[in-house]
Design an enzyme around this catalytic site. Structure first.
Site, PDB file in Angstrom:
ATOM      1  N   HIS A  67       0.813  -1.217   0.000  1.00 36.93           N
ATOM      2  CA  HIS A  67       0.000   0.000   0.000  1.00 36.93           C
ATOM      3  C   HIS A  67       0.848   1.268   0.000  1.00 36.93           C
ATOM      4  O   HIS A  67       0.332   2.352  -0.229  1.00 36.93           O
ATOM      5  CB  HIS A  67      -0.980   0.003   1.182  1.00 36.93           C
ATOM      6  CG  HIS A  67      -0.357   0.236   2.529  1.00 36.93           C
ATOM      7  ND1 HIS A  67      -0.041  -0.782   3.393  1.00 36.93           N
ATOM      8  CD2 HIS A  67      -0.009   1.376   3.163  1.00 36.93           C
ATOM      9  CE1 HIS A  67       0.468  -0.283   4.514  1.00 36.93           C
ATOM     10  NE2 HIS A  67       0.498   1.029   4.392  1.00 36.93           N
ATOM     11  N   ASP A  75      -0.151  -7.434   1.279  1.00 38.68           N
ATOM     12  CA  ASP A  75       0.390  -6.098   1.560  1.00 38.68           C
ATOM     13  C   ASP A  75       1.918  -6.095   1.564  1.00 38.68           C
ATOM     14  O   ASP A  75       2.550  -5.524   2.454  1.00 38.68           O
ATOM     15  CB  ASP A  75      -0.145  -5.559   2.886  1.00 38.68           C
ATOM     16  CG  ASP A  75       0.048  -4.045   3.008  1.00 38.68           C
ATOM     17  OD1 ASP A  75       0.237  -3.384   1.965  1.00 38.68           O
ATOM     18  OD2 ASP A  75       0.020  -3.538   4.145  1.00 38.68           O
ATOM     19  N   SER A 105       4.722   2.218   7.817  1.00 37.13           N
ATOM     20  CA  SER A 105       4.434   1.071   6.961  1.00 37.13           C
ATOM     21  C   SER A 105       5.644   0.632   6.157  1.00 37.13           C
ATOM     22  O   SER A 105       6.281   1.432   5.475  1.00 37.13           O
ATOM     23  CB  SER A 105       3.301   1.402   5.988  1.00 37.13           C
ATOM     24  OG  SER A 105       2.065   1.291   6.608  1.00 37.13           O
TER      25      SER A 105
END
Length: 392
Positions: free
Chosen positions: A138, A168, A246
């Site tokens: 993402h 992901d 992330s």
């Protein structure tokens, strides 16, 4: 993609929380299993409510993590002294992790991306000295331009080698040699309470990456993200996982990567999630080679059945997995699985949790048949479904 939006650009969705304010329908103790994405809208059964967990990319949020002070030692006077039996033992001294962070920083990178109508930020870590970097899908999947910044202040433009949105995960590459790759550990060796450190581009702050310290709070978690992904076998930690973290590494105190930081919850404190490295490693290895990740796909969303779920949905069974919805034209739909069915077993293995169903589907493989025992209208029936191929 849940990374930040340029305030002067477009209307890129800010996905923390979900822009439509919606929440899934499942009971908090019964996470949803959805083995494919994207998927069309389908009829759902009312199961309850659970907050969607937001992936921590860009300026979407992560759980703010603090640490409660340990209870103060108490003592009871006895004959002018202390009753040592009632004294709470002192907590061990906090370990200095500055040397760990210093040695790991050369292998951690900040990622800046240009999106359609915005900009974003995330984190990655070097997995090969010739410029390959692991991160979250993402963070980079929808980027038109990716720039990587290293601990020494140098920058390089990156290209995408491979993306697996379902898990992901992504691998990007820069044209740079002699990089410091971080060592991978074994997430299967982790114990609850083990100290860990997260390093990442939190909030895209100037001055370099941020380090946060915590423990492994839980193992083998399953969550649904606000981007519609169903992530399994996650590590839960109270090390702060904030926007921009992330794709960064979750490290043990010996400097081994045991997780890839991915998600946090705005609705809870001290709860963040990382993709366990044992799960990520085989997928990342395929992405490094530019291969498409192929997965077996049944096409159901399920929730574990307990007494509460059974009563709420008028079931005459208090175990198994209730089928919440079925994807149109999927393997499950073709085999006749219906919303309201309760999957009691798959290939002879009892299914009382979503992980068992998902793991069995993946271990069976696309193109192979799974044997389902389904409880419907008071009767058990057998259904064979040929798993289809889902490209991640």
């Amino acid at each position: 993609m849940s990374i930040p939006q340029d305030p002067d650009a477009g209307t890129e969705n800010q996905l923390w929380p979900a822009p439509d304010g919606s929440t899934p329908i499942l009971d908090p103790t019964a996470p949803r299993l959805d083995l494919a994405t994207p998927r069309p809208r389908r009829r759902r059964l009312a199961i309850g409510a659970i907050a969607v967990v937001a992936i921590a990319g860009g300026t979407v949020g992560g759980a703010l993590a603090g640490r409660n002070n340990p209870p103060a030692a108490t003592a009871t006077a006895s004959n002018g002294g202390f009753d040592t039996a009632s004294v709470v033992p002192a907590s061990p001294a906090k370990q200095d992790v500055s040397s760990l962070i210093s040695s790991a920083l050369p292998g951690v990178v900040s990622i800046s991306v240009v999106l359609n109508g915005g900009q974003g930020a995330g984190t990655g870590f070097v997995i090969s000295s010739d410029g390959q970097i692991a991160t979250n899908a993402h963070v980079v999947a929808d980027a038109s331009k990716i720039e990587v910044k290293f601990a020494d202040g140098s920058t390089a433009t990156a290209s995408v080698l491979g993306v697996d949105r379902t898990d992901d995960l992504a691998v990007i590459k820069v044209d740079k040699a002699g990089l410091t790759a971080l060592s991978l550990g074994k997430s299967s060796d982790l114990k609850i309470g083990e100290p860990v450190v997260a390093i990442g581009n939190a909030l895209d702050l100037t001055g370099g990456p941020t380090a946060t310290e915590g423990i492994v709070s839980a193992l083998d978690r399953t969550i649904d993200t606000n981007e519609g992904e169903h992530l399994t076998h996650l590590l839960q930690t109270d090390a702060a996982i904030n926007p921009g973290n992330s794709g960064g590494p979750l490290l043990t105190l010996d400097g081994k990567v045991v997780g890839i930081n991915s998600a946090g919850s705005q609705d809870a404190q001290n709860i963040g999630f990382a993709i366990a490295i044992d799960t990520a490693k085989p997928i990342v290895e395929q992405l490094q080679q530019g291969k498409t990740v192929t997965k077996a796909y049944l096409g159901v969303s399920t929730t574990p059945v307990d007494a509460t779920v059974a009563a709420r949905n008028g079931l005459d069974i208090d175990h198994g997995l209730l089928v919440v919805d079925v994807t149109a034209n999927s393997a499950a739909a073709g085999a006749g699985v219906q919303p309201g069915d309760v999957i009691v077993s798959i290939n002879g293995t009892t299914t009382n949790d979503n992980a068992t169903l998902g793991d069995t589907i993946q271990s069976t493989g696309a193109g192979k048949v799974v044997h389902l025992k389904v409880h419907r209208d008071g009767k058990d029936i057998n259904i064979d479904a040929t798993l289809s191929t889902h490209m991640a």
